[in-house]
Design a protein around this motif. Structure first.
Motif, short mmCIF file in Angstrom:
data_model
loop_
_atom_site.label_atom_id
_atom_site.label_comp_id
_atom_site.label_asym_id
_atom_site.label_seq_id
_atom_site.Cartn_x
_atom_site.Cartn_y
_atom_site.Cartn_z
N PRO A 124 0.85 -1.14 0.00
CA PRO A 124 0.08 0.06 0.04
C PRO A 124 0.87 1.45 -0.07
O PRO A 124 1.99 1.26 0.46
CB PRO A 124 -0.99 -0.23 1.19
N GLY A 125 0.53 2.17 -0.92
CA GLY A 125 1.24 3.48 -0.81
C GLY A 125 2.61 3.39 -1.50
O GLY A 125 3.44 4.27 -1.53
N SER A 126 2.69 2.29 -2.65
CA SER A 126 3.91 1.91 -3.08
C SER A 126 4.29 2.95 -4.00
O SER A 126 5.66 3.18 -4.31
CB SER A 126 3.81 0.47 -3.64
N SER A 127 3.29 3.79 -4.54
CA SER A 127 3.91 4.84 -5.63
C SER A 127 4.75 5.89 -5.11
O SER A 127 5.57 6.78 -5.81
CB SER A 127 2.69 5.57 -6.20
N THR A 128 4.83 6.23 -3.68
CA THR A 128 5.63 7.08 -2.98
C THR A 128 6.81 6.37 -2.50
O THR A 128 7.65 7.18 -1.79
CB THR A 128 5.10 7.84 -1.95
N LYS A 129 7.10 5.18 -2.77
CA LYS A 129 8.40 4.29 -2.00
C LYS A 129 9.55 3.93 -3.21
O LYS A 129 8.98 4.23 -4.38
CB LYS A 129 7.87 3.23 -1.44
N THR A 130 10.56 3.33 -2.74
CA THR A 130 11.45 3.02 -3.65
C THR A 130 11.71 1.45 -3.50
O THR A 130 10.91 0.82 -3.96
CB THR A 130 12.74 3.83 -3.49
N THR A 131 12.78 1.09 -2.88
CA THR A 131 13.24 -0.32 -2.68
C THR A 131 12.23 -1.17 -1.72
O THR A 131 12.16 -2.29 -1.56
CB THR A 131 14.44 -0.46 -2.07
N ASP A 132 11.27 -0.16 -0.87
CA ASP A 132 10.38 -0.88 -0.09
C ASP A 132 8.91 -0.99 -0.73
O ASP A 132 7.90 -1.37 0.15
CB ASP A 132 10.33 -0.09 1.43
N ALA A 133 8.81 -0.70 -2.07
CA ALA A 133 7.54 -0.74 -2.84
C ALA A 133 7.07 -2.29 -2.76
O ALA A 133 5.76 -2.48 -2.87
CB ALA A 133 7.64 -0.25 -4.17
N TYR A 134 8.12 -3.20 -2.88
CA TYR A 134 7.81 -4.40 -3.29
C TYR A 134 8.05 -5.33 -1.90
O TYR A 134 9.32 -4.86 -1.38
CB TYR A 134 8.44 -5.27 -4.12
N SER A 135 7.49 -6.18 -1.30
CA SER A 135 7.89 -6.84 -0.13
C SER A 135 7.58 -8.33 -0.08
O SER A 135 6.67 -8.76 -0.58
CB SER A 135 6.90 -6.31 1.02
N PRO A 136 8.68 -9.18 -0.14
CA PRO A 136 9.91 -8.97 0.45
C PRO A 136 10.88 -8.48 -0.68
O PRO A 136 10.38 -8.78 -1.92
CB PRO A 136 10.42 -10.29 1.15
N ASN A 137 11.85 -7.75 -0.12
CA ASN A 137 12.74 -7.27 -1.46
C ASN A 137 14.02 -7.01 -0.89
O ASN A 137 14.32 -6.34 0.06
CB ASN A 137 12.42 -5.93 -1.88
N PRO A 138 15.36 -7.80 -1.39
CA PRO A 138 14.89 -8.82 -2.28
C PRO A 138 14.11 -10.13 -2.01
O PRO A 138 14.16 -10.40 -0.84
CB PRO A 138 16.46 -8.99 -2.87
N VAL A 139 13.70 -10.73 -3.09
CA VAL A 139 12.93 -11.74 -2.77
C VAL A 139 13.92 -12.88 -3.20
O VAL A 139 14.51 -12.92 -4.31
CB VAL A 139 11.52 -11.95 -3.49
N GLU A 140 13.97 -14.08 -2.19
CA GLU A 140 14.99 -15.12 -2.63
C GLU A 140 14.28 -16.14 -2.78
O GLU A 140 13.47 -16.87 -1.86
CB GLU A 140 16.02 -15.17 -1.21
N VAL A 141 14.48 -16.82 -3.91
CA VAL A 141 13.97 -18.24 -4.38
C VAL A 141 14.89 -19.16 -4.78
O VAL A 141 16.06 -18.94 -4.99
CB VAL A 141 12.70 -17.89 -5.48
N ASN A 142 14.73 -20.34 -5.02
CA ASN A 142 15.38 -21.29 -5.80
C ASN A 142 14.89 -21.59 -7.25
O ASN A 142 13.66 -21.27 -7.78
CB ASN A 142 15.35 -22.50 -5.05
N VAL A 143 15.69 -22.21 -8.03
CA VAL A 143 15.41 -22.54 -9.73
C VAL A 143 14.22 -23.12 -9.60
O VAL A 143 14.06 -24.47 -8.75
CB VAL A 143 16.57 -23.08 -10.19
N GLY A 144 13.27 -22.90 -10.40
CA GLY A 144 11.87 -23.90 -10.31
C GLY A 144 10.64 -23.23 -9.41
O GLY A 144 9.72 -23.54 -9.77
#
Length: 274
Positions: free
Chosen positions: A39-59
């Motif tokens: 919410p309110g991401s248009s006024t944010k930067t690296t905290d606009a997406y959560s989690p950020n960075p997002v850590e995943v595995n192949v697949g």
């Protein structure tokens, strides 16, 4: 008869050659990992997406959900370089726009770091970090694994046990009478079992009441969220005190008893007040 056996073996070999590469491409325990367009991401930067960075595995598949009241994109690429076409829109395009409450997903088939941004609000930037593990979002391949760490104080040892698919506990340190600090090898969630000989009573994590998963006469198991720093500080009504504190209390009580006894004896034998 030998010809029939030879034919059967040949067919089996052909089927194995066809099916094995296909099965090898399907990762075990592939996971869906949620990312919120906050919410309110248009006024944010690296905290606009959560989690950020997002850590995943192949697949693994990342699913972005627009939890804001405005439309946004999660477009692969950078604001300066534009969309690269990997996900969230074709190369050079504006990007796919998830309206409020809508979702967008993408399955990552190779390891690496993949930046993305919002085509409508370029200050919003995020990163997907893909590891080479075989599915499951976490440091233990998606499968919960047990790890232990031992804290020592005044010759006594206290074992802490963690169960997590994301990380392992690597250290435990007691600040006598104050707190217990646990160190993990990465962020994520974990269920931590603490002996009551070390901490007891109402447990707090990061200033908030701990989520108790299980408790018995010997230990308490709580659920914790490990931050990027890898450190979790736990406070409690009782944290094992230093030996010196106990010794000081015993000495103080002993001195009071000796003084009281001496005054009693002096009065009894007419020696006057000491």
């Amino acid at each position: 008869m030998n010809a029939r056996i030879a034919n059967a073996v040949g067919v089996t070999a052909i089927l194995a050659a066809i099916l094995l590469p296909v099965s090898a491409l399907v990762p075990a325990y592939a996971a869906e990992v949620a990312v919120s367009i906050t919410p309110g991401s248009s006024t944010k930067t690296t905290d606009a997406y959560s989690p950020n960075p997002v850590e995943v595995n192949v697949g693994d598949t990342v699913v972005w959900t627009n939890d804001d009241s405005q439309p946004h994109t999660a477009t692969s690429g950078t604001p300066s370089g534009g969309a690269d076409g990997m996900f969230g829109g074709e190369a050079g395009s504006f990007g796919t726009v998830p309206t409020p409450d809508a979702t967008q997903s993408f399955t990552f088939e190779e390891e690496g770091e993949f930046p993305y941004y919002c085509g409508l609000h370029p200050s919003m930037i995020g990163t997907v970090m893909v590891a080479a593990g075989s599915g499951g979002n976490g440091g233990n391949g998606g499968e919960p694994a047990e790890s232990t760490a031992t804290a020592e104080l005044d010759g006594e040892s206290y074992e802490v046990t963690s169960m997590s698919a994301d990380n392992s506990v690597t250290g435990a340190e007691i600040a006598a009478g104050e707190s217990v600090t646990l160190t993990f090898d990465g962020p994520g969630t974990a269920e931590v079992t603490l002996p009551k000989s070390m901490v007891s009573g109402s447990l707090m994590v990061g200033g908030a009441a701990a989520e108790v998963v299980n408790e018995d006469d010997q230990s308490t198991t709580i659920s914790v969220t490990v931050p990027e720093s890898g450190e979790v500080v736990i406070t409690a009504a009782t944290v094992v005190p230093e030996f010196g504190v106990i010794a000081a209390l015993v000495l103080a009580v002993s001195l009071v008893a000796v003084i009281g006894f001496a005054r009693f004896k002096g009065t009894a034998f007419g020696l006057g007040r000491l």
